[in-house]
Design a protein around this motif. Structure first.
Motif, PDB file in Angstrom:
ATOM      1  N   THR A  35       0.858  -1.179   0.000  1.00  0.00           N
ATOM      2  CA  THR A  35       0.000   0.000   0.000  1.00  0.00           C
ATOM      3  C   THR A  35       0.895   1.230   0.000  1.00  0.00           C
ATOM      4  O   THR A  35       2.114   1.107  -0.078  1.00  0.00           O
ATOM      5  N   THR A  36       0.302   2.395   0.070  1.00  0.00           N
ATOM      6  CA  THR A  36       1.081   3.633   0.122  1.00  0.00           C
ATOM      7  C   THR A  36       0.761   4.382   1.407  1.00  0.00           C
ATOM      8  O   THR A  36      -0.277   4.149   2.042  1.00  0.00           O
ATOM      9  N   LEU A  37       1.638   5.287   1.750  1.00  0.00           N
ATOM     10  CA  LEU A  37       1.395   6.131   2.917  1.00  0.00           C
ATOM     11  C   LEU A  37       0.146   6.974   2.709  1.00  0.00           C
ATOM     12  O   LEU A  37      -0.595   7.238   3.647  1.00  0.00           O
ATOM     13  N   ALA A  38      -0.133   7.339   1.469  1.00  0.00           N
ATOM     14  CA  ALA A  38      -1.356   8.097   1.168  1.00  0.00           C
ATOM     15  C   ALA A  38      -2.589   7.267   1.492  1.00  0.00           C
ATOM     16  O   ALA A  38      -3.541   7.766   2.097  1.00  0.00           O
ATOM     17  N   ASP A  39      -2.563   5.983   1.103  1.00  0.00           N
ATOM     18  CA  ASP A  39      -3.714   5.117   1.354  1.00  0.00           C
ATOM     19  C   ASP A  39      -3.871   4.779   2.831  1.00  0.00           C
ATOM     20  O   ASP A  39      -4.990   4.637   3.324  1.00  0.00           O
ATOM     21  N   ASP A  42      -1.577   9.835   5.726  1.00  0.00           N
ATOM     22  CA  ASP A  42      -0.332  10.562   5.974  1.00  0.00           C
ATOM     23  C   ASP A  42      -0.474  11.339   7.285  1.00  0.00           C
ATOM     24  O   ASP A  42      -0.585  12.559   7.301  1.00  0.00           O
ATOM     25  N   THR A  43      -0.497  10.586   8.382  1.00  0.00           N
ATOM     26  CA  THR A  43      -0.732  11.153   9.711  1.00  0.00           C
ATOM     27  C   THR A  43       0.573  11.242  10.492  1.00  0.00           C
ATOM     28  O   THR A  43       1.560  10.569  10.152  1.00  0.00           O
ATOM     29  N   PRO A  44       0.606  12.028  11.554  1.00  0.00           N
ATOM     30  CA  PRO A  44       1.810  12.071  12.399  1.00  0.00           C
ATOM     31  C   PRO A  44       2.202  10.686  12.931  1.00  0.00           C
ATOM     32  O   PRO A  44       3.387  10.350  12.977  1.00  0.00           O
ATOM     33  N   GLU A  45       1.235   9.861  13.302  1.00  0.00           N
ATOM     34  CA  GLU A  45       1.520   8.514  13.798  1.00  0.00           C
ATOM     35  C   GLU A  45       2.173   7.661  12.703  1.00  0.00           C
ATOM     36  O   GLU A  45       3.151   6.956  12.957  1.00  0.00           O
ATOM     37  N   SER A  69      17.746  12.493  13.362  1.00  0.00           N
ATOM     38  CA  SER A  69      16.749  12.599  14.431  1.00  0.00           C
ATOM     39  C   SER A  69      15.377  12.670  13.754  1.00  0.00           C
ATOM     40  O   SER A  69      15.282  12.924  12.548  1.00  0.00           O
ATOM     41  N   ILE A  70      14.328  12.467  14.511  1.00  0.00           N
ATOM     42  CA  ILE A  70      12.982  12.543  13.937  1.00  0.00           C
ATOM     43  C   ILE A  70      12.726  13.920  13.337  1.00  0.00           C
ATOM     44  O   ILE A  70      12.100  14.035  12.278  1.00  0.00           O
ATOM     45  N   ASP A  71      13.213  14.975  13.962  1.00  0.00           N
ATOM     46  CA  ASP A  71      13.014  16.328  13.427  1.00  0.00           C
ATOM     47  C   ASP A  71      13.772  16.530  12.120  1.00  0.00           C
ATOM     48  O   ASP A  71      13.238  17.110  11.168  1.00  0.00           O
ATOM     49  N   GLU A  72      15.014  16.048  12.062  1.00  0.00           N
ATOM     50  CA  GLU A  72      15.788  16.144  10.818  1.00  0.00           C
ATOM     51  C   GLU A  72      15.117  15.342   9.710  1.00  0.00           C
ATOM     52  O   GLU A  72      15.045  15.792   8.566  1.00  0.00           O
ATOM     53  N   TYR A  73      14.647  14.149  10.055  1.00  0.00           N
ATOM     54  CA  TYR A  73      13.973  13.286   9.093  1.00  0.00           C
ATOM     55  C   TYR A  73      12.730  13.967   8.545  1.00  0.00           C
ATOM     56  O   TYR A  73      12.499  13.981   7.328  1.00  0.00           O
ATOM     57  N   ALA A  74      11.925  14.544   9.429  1.00  0.00           N
ATOM     58  CA  ALA A  74      10.698  15.228   9.011  1.00  0.00           C
ATOM     59  C   ALA A  74      11.022  16.380   8.062  1.00  0.00           C
ATOM     60  O   ALA A  74      10.331  16.573   7.056  1.00  0.00           O
ATOM     61  N   GLU A  75      12.073  17.116   8.359  1.00  0.00           N
ATOM     62  CA  GLU A  75      12.456  18.236   7.491  1.00  0.00           C
ATOM     63  C   GLU A  75      12.958  17.744   6.135  1.00  0.00           C
ATOM     64  O   GLU A  75      12.576  18.274   5.094  1.00  0.00           O
ATOM     65  N   ARG A  76      13.786  16.700   6.145  1.00  0.00           N
ATOM     66  CA  ARG A  76      14.354  16.183   4.895  1.00  0.00           C
ATOM     67  C   ARG A  76      13.345  15.420   4.060  1.00  0.00           C
ATOM     68  O   ARG A  76      13.413  15.421   2.848  1.00  0.00           O
ATOM     69  N   ARG A  77      12.416  14.711   4.707  1.00  0.00           N
ATOM     70  CA  ARG A  77      11.479  13.863   3.978  1.00  0.00           C
ATOM     71  C   ARG A  77      10.148  14.574   3.746  1.00  0.00           C
ATOM     72  O   ARG A  77       9.726  14.778   2.627  1.00  0.00           O
ATOM     73  N   PHE A  78       9.469  14.948   4.806  1.00  0.00           N
ATOM     74  CA  PHE A  78       8.093  15.421   4.688  1.00  0.00           C
ATOM     75  C   PHE A  78       7.965  16.897   4.318  1.00  0.00           C
ATOM     76  O   PHE A  78       6.997  17.277   3.666  1.00  0.00           O
ATOM     77  N   PRO A  85       3.054  11.441  -0.398  1.00  0.00           N
ATOM     78  CA  PRO A  85       2.784  10.175   0.285  1.00  0.00           C
ATOM     79  C   PRO A  85       2.377   9.043  -0.658  1.00  0.00           C
ATOM     80  O   PRO A  85       2.488   7.869  -0.288  1.00  0.00           O
ATOM     81  N   ARG A  86       1.964   9.356  -1.881  1.00  0.00           N
ATOM     82  CA  ARG A  86       1.666   8.310  -2.862  1.00  0.00           C
ATOM     83  C   ARG A  86       2.950   7.647  -3.355  1.00  0.00           C
ATOM     84  O   ARG A  86       2.913   6.550  -3.904  1.00  0.00           O
ATOM     85  N   GLY A  87       4.075   8.299  -3.164  1.00  0.00           N
ATOM     86  CA  GLY A  87       5.362   7.755  -3.577  1.00  0.00           C
ATOM     87  C   GLY A  87       6.056   6.929  -2.502  1.00  0.00           C
ATOM     88  O   GLY A  87       7.193   6.508  -2.686  1.00  0.00           O
ATOM     89  N   VAL A  88       5.367   6.683  -1.393  1.00  0.00           N
ATOM     90  CA  VAL A  88       5.943   5.885  -0.309  1.00  0.00           C
ATOM     91  C   VAL A  88       5.155   4.574  -0.216  1.00  0.00           C
ATOM     92  O   VAL A  88       4.008   4.557   0.224  1.00  0.00           O
ATOM     93  N   VAL A  89       5.781   3.485  -0.656  1.00  0.00           N
ATOM     94  CA  VAL A  89       5.152   2.160  -0.613  1.00  0.00           C
ATOM     95  C   VAL A  89       5.538   1.498   0.704  1.00  0.00           C
ATOM     96  O   VAL A  89       6.707   1.527   1.113  1.00  0.00           O
ATOM     97  N   ILE A  90       4.534   0.897   1.341  1.00  0.00           N
ATOM     98  CA  ILE A  90       4.749   0.192   2.598  1.00  0.00           C
ATOM     99  C   ILE A  90       4.293  -1.261   2.419  1.00  0.00           C
ATOM    100  O   ILE A  90       3.207  -1.511   1.897  1.00  0.00           O
ATOM    101  N   ALA A  91       5.125  -2.201   2.862  1.00  0.00           N
ATOM    102  CA  ALA A  91       4.739  -3.613   2.922  1.00  0.00           C
ATOM    103  C   ALA A  91       4.252  -3.872   4.350  1.00  0.00           C
ATOM    104  O   ALA A  91       4.969  -3.597   5.317  1.00  0.00           O
ATOM    105  N   VAL A  92       3.022  -4.365   4.458  1.00  0.00           N
ATOM    106  CA  VAL A  92       2.375  -4.533   5.755  1.00  0.00           C
ATOM    107  C   VAL A  92       2.007  -5.998   5.958  1.00  0.00           C
ATOM    108  O   VAL A  92       1.481  -6.649   5.042  1.00  0.00           O
TER     109      VAL A  92
END
Length: 171
Positions: A35-39, A42-45, A69-78, A85-92
């Motif tokens: 699935t994707t993060l969009a599906d 795309d929540t804080p959790e 760090s989570i803050d650096e990651y959020a700045e660089r990624r989100f 978020p449609r470009g982030v595939v997650i295997a669940v």
């Protein structure tokens, strides 16, 4: 950076989706859902779960160094304009996130930022399945190429990308 990183590129028009679709089916037959993060939402959790998964999967990358760090990651990624978020595939599997393939849109290409699978799930074709699934986003972007790069000692990732049709980047 003293190492010469391996820069790879995939011609989207030449990607043989049918050849790799079986990897997606195999994952589904083995109880995994792609699935994707969009599906998922795309929540804080979910962003926190993605961060933790990315951090765990990145630990094995040669030359990676300390993870953000989570803050650096959020700045660089989100916070980056290329994030979608449609470009982030997650295997669940059940409620567990076991793999990710994050891509971002750029001028004329999509960049595969990270593909990773938790250690206990490796060797099952999940990376290939996620990258095949991600081609939907690549085509949605209208990109003609997918780019990525790897530390030269990351032989498994390089081989997986070459299997998909990635070749050495010209520039």
């Amino acid at each position: 950076m003293s190492e010469t990183w391996v820069r790879l590129e995939l011609d989207v028009a030449g990607f043989d989706h049918d050849r790799f679709a079986g990897y997606v089916t195999e994952c589904q037959l083995n109880g995994l859902r792609l699935t994707t993060l969009a599906d998922l939402g795309d929540t804080p959790e979910h962003r926190r779960k993605l961060y933790e998964l990315n951090k765990e999967c990145s630990a094995d990358i040669p030359g990676r160094g300390k993870f953000f760090s989570i803050d650096e990651y959020a700045e660089r990624r989100f916070a980056d304009a290329s994030y979608n978020p449609r470009g982030v595939v997650i295997a669940v599997e059940g409620d567990d996130w076991v793999g990710m393939a994050a891509t971002s849109r750029h001028e004329g290409f999509v960049f595969n930022e990270m593909t990773g699978v938790r250690a206990g799930y490796r060797g099952r074709g999940i990376s290939i399945a996620m990258k095949t699934f991600a081609m939907g986003f690549v085509r949605e972007c209208g990109a003609s190429r997918v780019r990525t790069f790897h530390h030269p000692a990351n032989a498994a990732a390089i081989a997986m990308n070459r299997k998909l049709g990635f070749v050495d980047a010209a520039d």
